[in-house]
Design a protein around this motif. Structure first.
Motif: not given
Length: 483
Positions: A168-171, A211-212, A460-463, A469-472
């Motif tokens: 999935l698309v992640r930062p 999404f960042l 974390t980042y709310r989306y 978070r980086l580590t899911d």
């Protein structure tokens, strides 16, 4: 002009700076505040602009401030670099006494390393001859010999290593760190990805912000070029002076303010505003930062010749100037993906970087930046201890290369609060699978974030209604790697 006195006998600090030396002291303060992101011009202020890359504090104090990721895209063989397996010599050309683990392609008999290993430093860690210069610093390096990933394919493994998610698309990791820390130099991008010759597999997804906010995405630089105008296209404005450009940006900020008043907050617009401002500021500093010819002959000679040496030196110059995260990719595509001729190819590839890596560590120590800089070396996975069998469309049929291996591989960390002079974890006696203290990529990311001052569960980042978070939902910090 009225002056506000404190206690009828003294000036405030701001008034003192404004009045001293005909106001030049206040000019100096304005420059310092501008560079630190604490000062914006009137048009930006009216538009509600706040620089999202202004420096921030981590969750807790640490030594590490910046990261250099030396990325051997394609997958370097651990059993030919930092994880010696003497039993491969005994079984060379013979079937292993254990079943070959499943990989992307079929593999056959044991394949002994074509290189000699030697013990280095007080720690006595064994390193391959192809990294003999890097090995001189082994007492500063923590070699993780028990890495493992999820699948033996480049695309998902690249995204897992760079973004913490294989599908999935992640930062990306660099985006998370610039989101959490900002940057110490607003005249340069906070996150730079250097790839000579073109994009790697998965292209810009490897340094995406997802999404960042877009401002945290990595800036791609093709370090195949040495000239600044080719390294960073359009970095110089040949038609307008700085003052005219500033007027244009102020006018644009006013238009953006009007747009925002009508439509509300727009993250894409905010990122675009920052991009224009960054491009304007880069004209002052980018040319100097990327020009390695400003270094002494002694420094240039220590890194050696070639594109790899130059971009590793550029990485040091960027880190020195406050860039938060620098990725040094080996090249376009997947250079370390040696399904054939591994003896020749790995020696050539290592030879392009070995001396420069050693010089980088020496240089960072000389400049007092080693403890502030976290260095990561490795690829997206390792390679099999068995030989890859001929397969049409997969290799040249020479039977002298190795297939991908995600079950066990090696990476190493140095600087930035890392406890050097140690090996952590182990693969089995042949190097096929991590069996002692396995370290997943999520664990590596959690440990790196800890070294940078973050609790990986709290960055974390709310989306879309969830805190990402980086580590899911995974990852554990490997405390033994931290000094």
């Amino acid at each position: 002009m009225s002056i506000n006195y404190s206690n009828d006998c003294s000036l405030t600090r701001r008034e003192l700076l404004r009045r001293s030396g005909m106001g030049f002291a206040m000019l100096g303060l304005a420059g310092v505040m501008q560079d630190s992101g604490r000062l914006v011009n009137a048009a930006e202020e009216n538009a509600g602009y706040q620089n999202p890359l202004a420096a921030k504090l981590p969750h807790f104090p640490v030594k590490a401030k910046r990261v250099i990721h030396i990325f051997c895209n394609g997958g370097p063989s651990h059993v030919d670099t930092f994880d010696p397996k003497p039993l491969l010599d005994k079984y060379n050309g013979k079937a292993l006494p254990t079943t070959n683990l499943p990989t992307e392609r079929k593999t056959g008999a044991a394949f002994a390393s074509p290189y000699k290993f030697q013990k280095y430093g007080q720690s006595g860690i064994e390193v391959s001859e192809i990294f003999s210069h890097t090995a001189q610093h082994i007492d500063d390096i923590a070699v993780i010999r028990s890495m493992h990933a999820d699948v033996p394919n480049h695309e998902p493994s690249l995204l897992l290593m760079n973004c913490g998610e294989s599908r999935l698309v992640r930062p990306s990791m660099g985006s998370w760190l610039t989101y959490g820390l900002g940057t110490d130099n607003l005249n340069l991008p906070g996150f730079i990805a250097m790839v000579p010759g073109g994009y790697p597999i998965q292209e810009t997804q490897n340094w995406q912000s997802a999404f960042l906010p877009g401002v945290y995405q990595g800036t791609y630089v093709n370090t195949q070029h040495a000239e600044i105008d080719k390294l960073i296209e359009n970095v110089r404005n040949k038609w307008l002076p700085d003052s005219a450009q500033r007027q244009q940006l102020d006018a644009l900020a006013a238009l953006n303010k009007h747009h925002r008043e009508q439509r509300g907050f727009d993250p894409a617009l905010d990122s675009r505003i920052h991009s224009f401002e960054l491009a304007y500021r880069m004209q002052r500093e980018a040319a100097e930062a990327f020009d390695v010819n400003r270094e002494t002959k002694q420094v240039l000679d220590s890194y050696g010749p070639g594109t790899q040496a130059r971009q590793i030196l550029i990485a040091r110059r960027l880190i020195e100037r406050g860039v938060r995260f620098v990725q040094v990719w080996h090249g376009e595509g997947q250079p370390w993906d040696n399904h054939d001729d591994i003896a020749d190819n790995h020696r050539r590839l290592a030879g392009q970087t070995d001396k420069a890596i050693a010089a980088l560590i020496t240089d960072l120590k000389r400049l007092g930046l080693f403890e502030e800089t976290l260095i990561l070396w490795g690829g997206e996975f390792g390679r099999t201890p068995t030989v890859e069998l001929p397969q049409a469309g997969a290799n040249a049929g020479k039977i002298n290369g190795r297939d991908h291996n995600h079950h066990g591989f090696t990476c190493w960390l140095a600087g930035g609060g890392v406890k050097g002079g140690q090996t952590y974890g182990a693969t089995d006696e042949f190097g096929f699978k991590a069996v002692e203290n396995p370290v997943h990529v999520h664990d590596l990311h959690a440990t790196m974030l800890r070294l940078m001052g973050f609790d990986h569960e709290k960055l974390t980042y709310r989306y879309a209604g969830r805190d990402f978070r980086l580590t899911d939902v995974h990852g554990k910090v490997i405390q033994d790697l931290i000094a």
